[in-house]
Every structure is written in C-alpha cells, then in structure tokens.
Design a protein around this motif. Structure first.
Motif, short mmCIF file in Angstrom:
data_model
loop_
_atom_site.label_atom_id
_atom_site.label_comp_id
_atom_site.label_asym_id
_atom_site.label_seq_id
_atom_site.Cartn_x
_atom_site.Cartn_y
_atom_site.Cartn_z
N PRO A 254 25.88 -2.48 9.46
CA PRO A 254 25.90 -2.26 8.18
C PRO A 254 27.08 -0.97 7.96
O PRO A 254 27.28 -0.51 8.92
N CYS A 255 27.53 -0.96 6.88
CA CYS A 255 28.81 -0.07 6.74
C CYS A 255 28.71 0.69 5.43
O CYS A 255 27.81 0.37 4.60
N LEU A 256 29.45 1.82 5.35
CA LEU A 256 29.46 2.73 4.08
C LEU A 256 30.22 2.00 3.20
O LEU A 256 31.35 1.74 3.59
N PRO A 257 30.09 2.02 1.92
CA PRO A 257 30.71 1.51 0.94
C PRO A 257 32.29 2.15 1.00
O PRO A 257 33.18 1.99 0.85
N ARG A 258 32.17 3.67 1.09
CA ARG A 258 33.40 4.23 1.26
C ARG A 258 34.42 3.66 2.52
O ARG A 258 35.66 3.78 2.12
N GLU A 259 33.69 3.41 3.51
CA GLU A 259 34.47 2.84 4.59
C GLU A 259 35.06 1.58 4.22
O GLU A 259 36.43 1.21 4.73
N LEU A 260 34.30 0.63 3.60
CA LEU A 260 34.85 -0.39 3.12
C LEU A 260 35.86 -0.49 2.11
O LEU A 260 36.92 -1.02 2.41
N VAL A 261 35.88 0.37 1.22
CA VAL A 261 36.89 0.89 0.33
C VAL A 261 38.27 1.11 1.16
O VAL A 261 39.54 0.77 0.60
N ALA A 262 37.94 2.33 2.01
CA ALA A 262 39.22 2.57 2.72
C ALA A 262 39.75 1.21 3.39
O ALA A 262 41.22 1.24 3.53
N ARG A 263 39.17 0.59 3.92
CA ARG A 263 39.70 -0.67 4.58
C ARG A 263 40.48 -1.51 3.68
O ARG A 263 41.54 -1.92 4.01
N ILE A 264 39.72 -1.60 2.57
CA ILE A 264 40.19 -2.56 1.53
C ILE A 264 41.79 -2.15 0.99
O ILE A 264 42.87 -2.62 0.91
N ARG A 265 41.79 -0.73 0.92
CA ARG A 265 42.98 -0.10 0.15
C ARG A 265 44.15 -0.04 1.20
O ARG A 265 45.48 -0.17 1.06
N ALA A 266 43.85 0.00 2.82
CA ALA A 266 44.76 -0.01 3.77
C ALA A 266 45.46 -1.48 3.86
O ALA A 266 46.39 -1.30 3.87
N ILE A 267 44.56 -2.39 3.74
CA ILE A 267 45.11 -3.69 3.72
C ILE A 267 45.87 -4.11 2.58
O ILE A 267 47.29 -4.49 2.57
#
Length: 228
Positions: free
Chosen positions: A102-115
């Motif tokens: 499981p991941c934190l939504p904010r971690e997912l957003v951070a990875r998306i924005r990095a890409i």
C-alpha cells in the motif's frame, strides 16, 4: 491539466486514488482491468498511466507489454511491497518507475510529478541544441535520441538517465545522482531500478566498434558514458 489513466481492480482504492488525483489537479480516467487499459491507451493520449500489476485476467505486466507495442507513454507501476520479481519485470518491459502498495496517495502524486517533470527540457544544454557524444545524439527539448544516425526507442526514464550520462560523458555518475537527477527521487536501499534501466539502454545502443559497451559500470559507484 495532465491526463492520467488509472488502472486498478480494487474498487475502493480506484475511487480513492481517482478522487485524490483529481483534487491534485489531474484529469483522471479510471478503469479496472488490463484489457481496458490497453484499449484506452490505444484510443486516447495520456500524459501518464498508473498501472497495477496484480489484476485478474490480463495482469499489469501483460498490459504494459501490449501498451509498449504502440506507445512510449510514461507508465508508473503499482507493485506488491517486497515483490522484486514484479518490479524488475515491469522495468524490463518498459515501465518508468514503480510504487509499492500500500502507498500513500501523496507519495503516488510525488512520483507522478517527478516523471512528468522529466518530459520537460532538462540539464545544462539548450533544449534546441543537440548534445553529441560520439555516435550518440540527444535533443532534450524534443526528447529524441539517435545512435549512429538511427532513432532510439527509449522510455521517458531511459531518455532522462541517458541524458544525465551524456551531460557528464567521460565521468563516473553515481547511482544516487542518476536516481536523483534522472528519476526525480533518491535511491533507496536494495533498489535495482537504475541497473535494470541501464541494461535496457545498453541493449538498445549496442557496442562500440571495439566491442565494448558505451556505458561502463564502475563497481560500487555508478556508470560512465564512454567518449568515443
């Protein structure tokens, strides 16, 4: 507004992430199976796809393989925590990065924005001027690369990592620097993503006339793009 395709068969998680991503300013299309993901990717243009690995029917690895037949769209995989096999397979099939569940939504957003940031011009060169290192040429603004005059089919992450090496051609670049600059995140312990991406880039580039790989491994430190 960046358009995202979210693919996860967990209904509650799908709704939760869709809502969170929408609140973060993304336009989200959500589907719940691999076949729908492949269809959506072929019919519409997305800035990035968030793709779960474990799904019934067509799983995320197979869906990624089919998407990569026709598209270089950035793909962020959702993998089971600790499942290195799925992570490595995803990267080898052309995924740009992964987030363990499981991941934190904010971690997912951070990875998306990095890409997504990596799809913009980067580095020390003017985006309009090509960067030449031997038989390799890179156009950062267009995110195009050629080797010996032939176009290279690189994922977004592969291009970013190769650009970092080209900007430091002849010098050793540490894995941590590659991860920080090329992937937009610090290198974590036991993370093999850089090694998998480098293996793929080497395969696509081929060898120098003397038989050496143009990307050399400096054990315990990182990688070096050879000036030919």
């Amino acid at each position: 507004m960046s358009k995202l395709l979210l693919v996860d068969d967990d209904l509650e998680l799908n709704k939760l992430l869709s809502t969170y991503l929408s609140q973060e300013g993304f336009e989200v299309t959500a589907v719940m199976d691999g076949a729908s993901a492949v269809k959506e990717a072929s019919l519409h243009e997305y800035a990035l796809i968030v793709l779960d690995v474990m799904m019934p029917g067509m799983n995320g690895i197979e869906a990624l393989s089919r998407i990569r037949m026709n598209s270089a769209v950035p793909v962020l995989m959702l993998t089971a925590r600790g499942d290195d096999i799925d992570r490595i397979m995803g990267l080898e099939m052309g995924a740009d990065d992964y987030v363990p569940k499981p991941c934190l939504p904010r971690e997912l957003v951070a990875r998306i924005r990095a890409i997504l940031r990596r799809t913009l011009p980067a580095g020390h060169t003017s985006g309009h001027e090509p960067l030449h290192v031997g038989a390799l040429s890179l156009w950062p603004e267009k995110r195009l690369a050629t080797w010996q005059g032939q176009a290279l089919e690189l994922t977004s992450t592969e291009f970013s990592l190769l650009l970092v090496l080209a900007q430091q051609a002849g010098k050793v670049v540490s894995k941590n620097d590659l991860s920080e600059i090329g992937m937009g995140r610090p290198l974590t312990r036991y993370d093999r993503s850089i090694d998998v991406h480098m293996s793929s880039i080497r395969h696509k580039l081929g060898n120098l006339p003397d038989g050496r790989s143009c990307i050399q491994t400096v054990r315990g430190i990182g990688y070096q793009l050879v000036r030919d």
